[in-house]
Structures are given as structure tokens and as C-alpha cells.
Scaffold this active site. Structure first.
Site, short mmCIF file in Angstrom:
data_model
loop_
_atom_site.label_atom_id
_atom_site.label_comp_id
_atom_site.label_asym_id
_atom_site.label_seq_id
_atom_site.Cartn_x
_atom_site.Cartn_y
_atom_site.Cartn_z
N GLU A 148 0.84 -1.21 0.00
CA GLU A 148 0.00 0.00 0.00
C GLU A 148 0.87 1.25 0.00
OE1 GLU A 148 -3.21 -0.20 -0.58
OE2 GLU A 148 -2.95 -2.37 -0.53
N TRP A 193 1.90 1.74 -3.44
CA TRP A 193 0.85 2.35 -4.28
C TRP A 193 0.97 3.87 -4.20
CZ3 TRP A 193 -2.27 1.07 -8.07
CH2 TRP A 193 -2.70 -0.25 -8.20
N TRP A 228 -19.76 11.82 -20.36
CA TRP A 228 -20.46 11.16 -19.26
C TRP A 228 -21.91 11.63 -19.23
CZ3 TRP A 228 -17.78 7.40 -16.68
CH2 TRP A 228 -16.39 7.38 -16.86
N ASN A 247 -10.64 2.82 2.69
CA ASN A 247 -10.19 2.60 1.31
C ASN A 247 -11.18 1.78 0.48
OD1 ASN A 247 -8.18 2.61 -0.87
ND2 ASN A 247 -8.10 0.42 -0.45
N TRP A 251 -15.50 11.41 -13.54
CA TRP A 251 -14.69 11.14 -12.34
C TRP A 251 -14.15 12.43 -11.72
CZ3 TRP A 251 -9.58 12.71 -12.77
CH2 TRP A 251 -9.07 12.85 -14.07
N TRP A 289 -9.13 7.78 -8.12
CA TRP A 289 -10.32 8.08 -8.94
C TRP A 289 -10.18 7.52 -10.34
CZ3 TRP A 289 -15.20 9.28 -8.20
CH2 TRP A 289 -15.57 9.67 -6.92
C1 LIG Z 1 -10.95 7.23 -4.92
C2 LIG Z 1 -9.79 7.17 -3.96
C3 LIG Z 1 -9.23 8.34 -3.49
C4 LIG Z 1 -8.14 8.29 -2.59
N1 LIG Z 1 -7.59 9.46 -2.16
C5 LIG Z 1 -6.52 9.43 -1.31
C6 LIG Z 1 -5.90 10.63 -0.88
O1 LIG Z 1 -6.28 11.74 -1.27
N2 LIG Z 1 -4.88 10.53 0.01
C7 LIG Z 1 -4.41 9.32 0.44
O2 LIG Z 1 -3.48 9.30 1.25
N3 LIG Z 1 -4.94 8.17 0.01
C8 LIG Z 1 -5.99 8.19 -0.85
N4 LIG Z 1 -6.55 7.01 -1.27
C9 LIG Z 1 -5.91 5.74 -0.88
C10 LIG Z 1 -6.46 5.09 0.39
O3 LIG Z 1 -7.85 5.03 0.37
C11 LIG Z 1 -6.00 5.77 1.69
O4 LIG Z 1 -4.61 6.00 1.65
C12 LIG Z 1 -6.30 4.89 2.89
O5 LIG Z 1 -7.69 4.66 2.98
C13 LIG Z 1 -5.82 5.54 4.16
O6 LIG Z 1 -6.09 4.73 5.27
P1 LIG Z 1 -4.92 4.16 6.17
O7 LIG Z 1 -3.96 5.24 6.48
O8 LIG Z 1 -5.56 3.46 7.31
O9 LIG Z 1 -4.24 3.15 5.18
P2 LIG Z 1 -3.41 1.81 5.35
O10 LIG Z 1 -4.22 0.72 4.78
O11 LIG Z 1 -2.89 1.64 6.72
O12 LIG Z 1 -2.20 2.04 4.33
C14 LIG Z 1 -0.97 2.65 4.73
C15 LIG Z 1 -0.68 3.87 3.89
O13 LIG Z 1 -0.45 3.51 2.53
C16 LIG Z 1 -0.94 4.55 1.68
N5 LIG Z 1 -2.01 3.97 0.86
C17 LIG Z 1 -2.84 2.97 1.19
N6 LIG Z 1 -3.64 2.64 0.15
C18 LIG Z 1 -3.29 3.47 -0.85
C19 LIG Z 1 -3.74 3.63 -2.19
N7 LIG Z 1 -4.69 2.85 -2.73
N8 LIG Z 1 -3.20 4.60 -2.94
C20 LIG Z 1 -2.22 5.40 -2.44
N9 LIG Z 1 -1.74 5.28 -1.18
C21 LIG Z 1 -2.27 4.33 -0.41
C22 LIG Z 1 -1.48 5.65 2.58
O14 LIG Z 1 -0.43 6.58 2.78
C23 LIG Z 1 -1.79 4.89 3.86
O15 LIG Z 1 -1.77 5.68 5.02
C24 LIG Z 1 -7.63 7.04 -2.18
C25 LIG Z 1 -8.20 5.87 -2.68
C26 LIG Z 1 -9.27 5.93 -3.55
C27 LIG Z 1 -9.86 4.65 -4.07
#
Ligand SMILES: Cc1cc2nc3c(=O)[nH]c(=O)nc-3n(C[C@H](O)[C@H](O)[C@H](O)COP(=O)(O)OP(=O)(O)OC[C@H]3O[C@@H](n4cnc5c(N)ncnc54)[C@H](O)[C@@H]3O)c2cc1C
Length: 461
Positions: A276, A279, A307, A342, A360, A383
Site C-alpha cells: 500500500e 501504491w 459522461w 479505502n 470522475w 479516482w
Molecule cells: C478514490 C480514492 C481516493 C483516494 N484518495 C486518497 C488521498 O487523497 N490521500 C491518500 O493518502 N490516500 C488516498 N486514497 C488511498 C487510500 O484510500 C487511503 O490512503 C487509505 O484509505 C488511508 O487509510 P490508512 O492510512 O488506514 O491506510 P493503510 O491501509 O494503513 O495504508 C498505509 C498507507 O499507505 C498509503 N495507501 C494505502 N492505500 C493506498 C492507495 N490505494 N493509494 C495510495 N496510497 C495508499 C497511505 O499513505 C496509507 O496511510 C484514495 C483511494 C481511492 C480509491
């Protein structure tokens, strides 16, 4: 590193690195200069467009207060000023007679332009500008494919990222501890500090605790369940994720500290968690190498899509009144808190684009304005992935079914019951598919809309 400082006086301009520990710019400045003053600019170009009740401002201000307190304990201080950084930083450099400004890299389009302007002005006044990698392990073009090109899909990027990381792990996990003895004595600084509160912002309740100490605690607590991350991370009712995204975004914790922690707690769950974090770097790399994504589709042909959705459906989505319980629960939690899990971000984003057939960019903007952890690269990437206009290796005809997502990831309806209280009396699976008299009627028919969405993509040239 040389023990003789190069500069007598220097500034550290803090932006996405609001901490004192393992802070690259502060490390470099304090090792290269005799007197270092950390500065934060409340950027009028950004904050003047924000609502005075923006929750993220509370997070930033409180995190800055913690930084200021830490500096105060060392006999130094944090200087907070308001205005256009392109003017404020050179102005301060001149007033305080510094020879250098240190900062951390930021590759968003606005930041790149801003930093180029600041560097140019400083240079014309004989002041050096040094910017360092801090918020990611690999940035820009550091991870390229065999032909020297940036990757376009995640898995090979991630494999190469891990390979390069493992081959020089100690270097990538280095802890950049600043030399606190080189901080500028507070008694020598006359400048007055300001705060967001002085600029009309109002403190808000936020669901993410603020500051570096809170970030360290979140990480510490995560040690108890990181080994189960791969099983628990998809269930919104369970606290199976770290909730560190806002801290990583604003740099109240360093990405190296997160990875050092992962390295010390290796398990199957940890490996998924590291993915993650990759990502996040993947999307930063995409934004850097394919800057057109900020305004347009990563797959350029997708910009042909008209759209066909209805504007009033966007309002229903925002308000959590679509008649789809899982969507409504997620959107209501988001509206009330600025947080969304997420799994739900993917589900509501796919619903907006593939069920409501709306662009989107409308959802991306609503998220950007309201997400606590908003980060341009991750939000845009998330997105575009959900809308099938981005770097998803899966074909466009993958459309998530909101009912089956709900049954799978909120199987006993605990999450829905919390955020859609009018459904709380429904028992068992009925909560996922309420009858029209039990809840509002769904604003669209999923099976019909899904086919229209697929058709929009099929027609692309
Ligand atoms: C439509 C959409 C919009 C999003 N917008 C953002 C945003 O603006 N900022 C953001 O930080 N994340 C975003 N995410 C990714 C993700 O949803 C969040 O990082 C995550 O929910 C944060 O929760 P956590 O810190 O408990 O994550 P954990 O599951 O603990 O993951 C650890 C860290 O990994 C990173 N991470 C995790 N998943 C992703 C991912 N899919 N993409 C990029 N980084 C990720 C984050 O920094 C997160 O804190 C988005 C995902 C989607 C589908």
C-alpha cells in the site's frame, strides 16, 4: 559529512514535513549551518480558497504547535508567517541575512512552479536553495522499466521498487536526525509568528489525532494487528488499517519511519501493508511523469467520453441519499468526518462513474475539497483507477456491484447501521437490499447502468 558548517545562518522551509525527527531538510540544514531557523508559510494562494472550517487546517495548526513546542524546549522557535511564499521566503532570507534555504521536494505542479520562483529570486540575492527527497523512498524517475521508461502499471513497478529497496535497505531506511545544537537561538529572532486562527480559521473536531506524537502512537498501536492486515483491511467496521494517511501526507511521520517499523514487524500482513505504501509512491511517480493526469485521463482516449449522468444524482451521492445503503453510509460518514475507508472509496468512486455515469473529475474534486488525507497524486490515481481511465491493469468492464460489495465487506451490516440509522432495525441480509417501503428507492438500476457504462468505453477509438 563535513563538521565545519558551510553556512552561518539558514532557514528550513517546512511544508509536507511537519516534524522534528527524521526530517531531511532539517537534518541537512543543521549539519551544514551554524544557526538554523524553521519556518512555515501559511500560503495565501492555497488557504484563501479554503473554508474557514476546513478540518485539515486544525490538523496543520496543531501539528505546528507541537513542532513549535519541541523547538521551544531546545531554546529555538518556529516562525510562522502568512502570505505568498514566493515573496515571503526571499523577504525573510534578506531580513535574517541567511545564506541558504533548505526544504523537501514537492512535485505537484503548483509546488514545482512555486519552488522554481523562490529559488530564482533567492539566487538573484545570492542565497542558496537546497531541496531534498523526503516524503518518498523513490521519487520521479528513480524506478524505471528495462527500456528506461516510467512504468504504467503497478505490479512490475512494485516488484522493481522492492528489488531496489532490498538491495540498499540501510540507505533507504536511514534515520535523518537533525543536529539540535545548530538551531537558532529564539532570543535572536524578533519576527512575530502568526497562526491560522489569526486568519479567521476555526478549530474543528477531527477524527485523526494531530501531531507527531499521535502518529507514533498510531504506528505503535498498529503493531498489535499489522500481522492480520491482509485479512482485516477491507472491512470498514473493523479498525484493520493504520489510519496514518493524514500523518504521511503532512509529514508528521516520516515514510522511512513507517518502513523501518514494517521491517521490524515482518509478517504476511506487513508485506501487504508495504504494497500500500508502494501504491502511494506509484501514484506520485505517475503524477511526476504523466502530469496530464492532473486535468485529464491517464488513458488519453478516455477524454472522448461524454459522461451522460444527471447533475441531481451527484447531489444525492454527496448527501448519501442514493438508496444504496453502503454508498449512503460511506458518503454520510465522509460528510460528517472527512474520513472514508479505502474499500469504500473504491466502491463510491466506481458507483459515481459506472452507476451514476458522472465524470470522475466531479468526485475527485469533492474528495479533494473534503478528504482529511487529501493528496493530489493518490486521490487522482484512486479516482482514475475506479473510473477505468487510469493505470488499472484490469479491463473497463470490471464494475463493482454495490450490493455484493456491501454483503462481502459489511456482511452483518454493522457499518451501515452506524451511519444510516433509519436502517438499523433491519435484520440480517435485508440491510443490504431494503425494500422500497423500508428505505428510499435506489436512484438508478445497477444492472442497467453497468451496461451503459461498459458501452461508453467500448465505443472509444
Ligand atoms: C478514490 C480514492 C481516493 C483516494 N484518495 C486518497 C488521498 O487523497 N490521500 C491518500 O493518502 N490516500 C488516498 N486514497 C488511498 C487510500 O484510500 C487511503 O490512503 C487509505 O484509505 C488511508 O487509510 P490508512 O492510512 O488506514 O491506510 P493503510 O491501509 O494503513 O495504508 C498505509 C498507507 O499507505 C498509503 N495507501 C494505502 N492505500 C493506498 C492507495 N490505494 N493509494 C495510495 N496510497 C495508499 C497511505 O499513505 C496509507 O496511510 C484514495 C483511494 C481511492 C480509491
Amino acid at each position: 559529512m563535513s563538521t565545519t558548517p558551510i553556512y552561518e545562518r539558514a532557514l528550513v522551509w517546512m511544508r509536507r514535513d511537519l516534524r522534528l525527527k527524521d526530517q531531511r531538510a532539517l537534518f541537512e540544514a543543521t549539519h551544514q549551518s551554524s544557526k538554523v531557523l524553521p519556518v512555515f508559510v501559511i500560503d495565501s494562494n492555497i488557504v484563501d480558497k479554503l473554508s474557514k472550517t476546513d478540518r485539515r487546517v486544525t490538523f496543520i495548526q496543531k501539528s505546528l504547535d507541537e513542532v513549535a513546542e519541541g523547538l521551544d524546549k531546545k531554546g529555538s522557535r518556529l516562525l510562522v508567517v502568512y502570505g505568498d511564499p514566493a515573496e515571503k521566503i526571499p523577504e525573510l532570507a534578506k531580513k535574517l541575512k541567511v545564506q541558504a534555504v533548505f526544504t523537501s521536494n514537492d512535485f505537484e505542479a503548483y509546488a514545482k512552479k512555486r519552488d522554481e520562483g523562490v529559488a530564482k529570486r533567492l539566487k538573484s540575492e545570492g542565497v542558496a536553495f537546497h531541496s531534498f527527497k523526503d516524503q518518498v523512498i523513490f521519487e520521479g524517475t528513480e524506478i524505471l522499466n528495462g527500456s528506461g521508461e516510467p512504468y504504467r502499471v503497478f505490479t512490475p513497478y512494485s516488484n522493481n521498487w522492492l528489488k531496489q529497496f532490498e538491495s540498499a535497505k540501510a540507505k533507504h531506511l536511514r534515520d535523518y536526525q537533525p543536529k539540535m545544537g545548530s538551531l537558532w537561538d529564539a532570543s535572536e529572532i524578533r519576527e512575530k509568528s502568526t497562526s491560522f486562527w489569526e486568519h479567521g480559521f476555526k478549530e474543528q473536531d477531527i477524527v485523526i489525532p494531530t501531531g507527531s506524537k499521535a502518529a507514533e502512537k498510531l504506528l505503535k498501536d498498529f503493531a498489535d494487528h499489522i500481522s492480520r492486515y491482509q485479512e482485516a483491511r477491507d472491512f470498514p467496521a473493523i479498525g484493520g488499517t493504520s489510519r496514518l494517511s493524514m500523518h504521511i501526507r503532512f509529514g508528521t511521520i516520516s515514510i522511512r519511519e513507517c518502513l523501518r517499523f514494517a521491517d521490524e514487524h515482518l509478517s504476511a500482513g506487513t508485506r501487504v501493508w508495504i504494497k500500500e505504501l508502494i501504491w502511494r509512491e506509484f501514484y506520485q511517480m505517475i503524477l511526476f511523469n504523466f502530469p496530464h493526469v492532473e486535468k485529464g485521463s491517464f488513458k488519453r482516449e478516455c477524454d472522448q467520453i461524454k459522461w451522460p449522468g444527471k447533475k441531481e444524482h451527484f447531489e444525492a451521492w454527496v448527501e448519501g441519499k442514493t438508496g444504496f445503503p453502503i454508498i449512503d453510509a460511506a458518503m454520510r460518514e465522509f460528510k460528517q468526518t472527512g474520513w472514508m475507508h479505502n474499500r469504500l472509496r473504491m466502491v463510491v468512486a466506481m458507483f459515481l462513474t459506472k452507476d451514476l455515469l458522472l465524470d470522475w473529475r466531479m468526485g475527485e474534486k469533492y474528495f479533494a475539497d473534503n478528504l482529511l488525507d487529501f493528496d493530489l497524486a493518490s486521490n487522482n490515481g484512486g479516482w482514475q483507477w475506479s473510473a477505468s481511465t487510469g493505470c488499472d491493469a484490469q479491463p473497463y468492464f470490471r464494475v463493482m456491484n454495490p450490493y455484493s460489495q456491501s454483503e462481502r465487506f459489511d456482511f452483518d451490516g454493522e457499518y451501515i447501521r452506524k451511519w444510516v440509522p433509519e436502517l438499523s432495525k433491519l435484520k440480517g441480509k435485508a440491510i443490504h437490499h431494503p425494500l422500497p417501503f423500508e428505505y428510499m428507492e435506489p436512484i438508478v438500476d445497477h444492472s442497467e447502468q453497468r451496461l451503459i457504462a461498459i458501452d461508453l468505453f467500448k465505443k472509444l477509438k
